[in-house]
Structure formats: C-alpha cells, structure tokens
Write a protein that holds these residues in place. Structure first.
Motif, mmCIF file in Angstrom:
data_model
loop_
_atom_site.group_PDB
_atom_site.id
_atom_site.type_symbol
_atom_site.label_atom_id
_atom_site.label_comp_id
_atom_site.label_asym_id
_atom_site.label_seq_id
_atom_site.Cartn_x
_atom_site.Cartn_y
_atom_site.Cartn_z
ATOM 1 N N LYS A 4 0.685 1.270 6.710
ATOM 2 C CA LYS A 4 1.473 0.187 7.290
ATOM 3 C C LYS A 4 1.836 -0.876 6.269
ATOM 4 O O LYS A 4 2.674 -1.714 6.510
ATOM 5 C CB LYS A 4 0.721 -0.455 8.456
ATOM 6 C CG LYS A 4 0.584 0.471 9.641
ATOM 7 C CD LYS A 4 -0.059 -0.224 10.795
ATOM 8 C CE LYS A 4 -0.183 0.738 11.971
ATOM 9 N NZ LYS A 4 -0.797 0.100 13.126
ATOM 10 N N THR A 5 1.213 -0.874 5.094
ATOM 11 C CA THR A 5 1.494 -1.841 4.048
ATOM 12 C C THR A 5 2.519 -1.246 3.091
ATOM 13 O O THR A 5 2.260 -0.235 2.464
ATOM 14 C CB THR A 5 0.204 -2.182 3.262
ATOM 15 O OG1 THR A 5 -0.786 -2.604 4.181
ATOM 16 C CG2 THR A 5 0.475 -3.248 2.233
ATOM 17 N N PRO A 6 3.710 -1.873 2.980
ATOM 18 C CA PRO A 6 4.719 -1.321 2.078
ATOM 19 C C PRO A 6 4.290 -1.483 0.618
ATOM 20 O O PRO A 6 3.593 -2.429 0.266
ATOM 21 C CB PRO A 6 5.968 -2.145 2.387
ATOM 22 C CG PRO A 6 5.505 -3.346 3.112
ATOM 23 C CD PRO A 6 4.166 -3.034 3.686
ATOM 24 N N ASN A 7 4.726 -0.545 -0.239
ATOM 25 C CA ASN A 7 4.395 -0.650 -1.652
ATOM 26 C C ASN A 7 5.194 -1.779 -2.293
ATOM 27 O O ASN A 7 6.087 -2.365 -1.681
ATOM 28 C CB ASN A 7 4.603 0.685 -2.366
ATOM 29 C CG ASN A 7 6.049 1.123 -2.369
ATOM 30 O OD1 ASN A 7 6.959 0.305 -2.358
ATOM 31 N ND2 ASN A 7 6.266 2.424 -2.380
ATOM 32 N N LEU A 8 4.889 -2.112 -3.523
ATOM 33 C CA LEU A 8 5.526 -3.235 -4.211
ATOM 34 C C LEU A 8 7.042 -3.042 -4.336
ATOM 35 O O LEU A 8 7.803 -4.003 -4.196
ATOM 36 C CB LEU A 8 4.903 -3.442 -5.586
ATOM 37 C CG LEU A 8 3.461 -3.953 -5.575
ATOM 38 C CD1 LEU A 8 2.913 -4.043 -6.993
ATOM 39 C CD2 LEU A 8 3.374 -5.303 -4.895
ATOM 40 N N GLN A 9 7.478 -1.825 -4.591
ATOM 41 C CA GLN A 9 8.907 -1.553 -4.728
ATOM 42 C C GLN A 9 9.630 -1.799 -3.401
ATOM 43 O O GLN A 9 10.687 -2.422 -3.365
ATOM 44 C CB GLN A 9 9.121 -0.110 -5.186
ATOM 45 C CG GLN A 9 10.547 0.207 -5.525
ATOM 46 C CD GLN A 9 10.699 1.626 -6.049
ATOM 47 O OE1 GLN A 9 9.789 2.452 -5.939
ATOM 48 N NE2 GLN A 9 11.842 1.905 -6.625
ATOM 49 N N ALA A 10 9.045 -1.363 -2.302
ATOM 50 C CA ALA A 10 9.641 -1.591 -0.983
ATOM 51 C C ALA A 10 9.645 -3.072 -0.643
ATOM 52 O O ALA A 10 10.616 -3.595 -0.093
ATOM 53 C CB ALA A 10 8.890 -0.801 0.079
ATOM 54 N N GLN A 11 8.584 -3.774 -0.976
ATOM 55 C CA GLN A 11 8.518 -5.211 -0.728
ATOM 56 C C GLN A 11 9.606 -5.942 -1.513
ATOM 57 O O GLN A 11 10.279 -6.841 -0.985
ATOM 58 C CB GLN A 11 7.152 -5.772 -1.100
ATOM 59 C CG GLN A 11 6.053 -5.393 -0.134
ATOM 60 C CD GLN A 11 4.692 -5.907 -0.591
ATOM 61 O OE1 GLN A 11 4.484 -6.217 -1.760
ATOM 62 N NE2 GLN A 11 3.765 -5.983 0.348
ATOM 63 N N ALA A 12 9.787 -5.560 -2.768
ATOM 64 C CA ALA A 12 10.814 -6.194 -3.597
ATOM 65 C C ALA A 12 12.205 -5.919 -3.027
ATOM 66 O O ALA A 12 13.061 -6.819 -2.995
ATOM 67 C CB ALA A 12 10.721 -5.686 -5.037
#
Length: 107
Positions: A4-12
């Motif tokens: 459920k926690t998006p990775n850093l690339q998805a967050q960016a």
C-alpha cells in the motif's frame, strides 16, 4: 516494502502531477468543458447562448448530426457566432472528431 506504500518513484510522479494540476487549474476551469465555457464565442453569440436555459443548451449540444458517423452525436470543442440572425455552433463530433455544426434559429 508494504504494497500500500508507493515507492519513491511513484511518490515523485504523484507530487509532480499534483503540482502540474495546481498550476493549470485556472486554465482548465476556462477550457471548453461543456456548456458554460465560451472560449471562441463572439459577444452576440455568447449573449444568445446564455439566454437559452441550461437544460435546453445541453439537449442542443447532444443532438447534432454527424455526416461521417451517420447518427446523432454530441458536439465538442465548439465555438459560436451569429450568422444571418441565427446562432451557429461549429465544433467536433464526440465520436469521430470530424467537423460538425449546429444552427439555432434566431427568434
């Protein structure tokens, strides 16, 4: 990592998309989204269009003949002008994106 926690690339990417959306909100609010927008209406055409009740305007927009599709469609990305006392809407077919027009006779 939790599913459920998006990775850093998805967050960016989400942060960038939000920023772009915020920067374009004013532009998008004034775009050709439906009945209430007048990006290319002449002043007389806009006044005539606004004098038509909203429910009737919506019916007029969704009852346009497309010669290419050979059926009734909705006009999109339209502009308006007065020609010979009639309101002329020119735009695109919602299905094939071909040119369509709608004449609304003057009173």
């Amino acid at each position: 990592m939790n599913e459920k926690t998006p990775n850093l690339q998805a967050q960016a990417a989400m942060t960038e998309a939000r920023s772009m959306a915020r920067n374009r909100m004013h532009e998008l609010a004034e775009s050709t989204v439906g009945v209430e927008s007048f990006p290319s209406f002449t002043k007389p055409a806009r006044l005539r269009w606004e004098s038509i009740p909203a429910d009737i305007r919506q019916r007029l927009l969704s009852n346009v003949w497309c010669g290419h599709c050979r059926f009734e469609t909705t006009i999109t990305s339209f502009s308006g002008t007065i020609k010979g006392g009639d309101l002329l809407l020119v735009g695109k077919c919602a299905e094939c994106h071909g040119d369509v027009a709608r004449v609304i006779e003057g009173s």
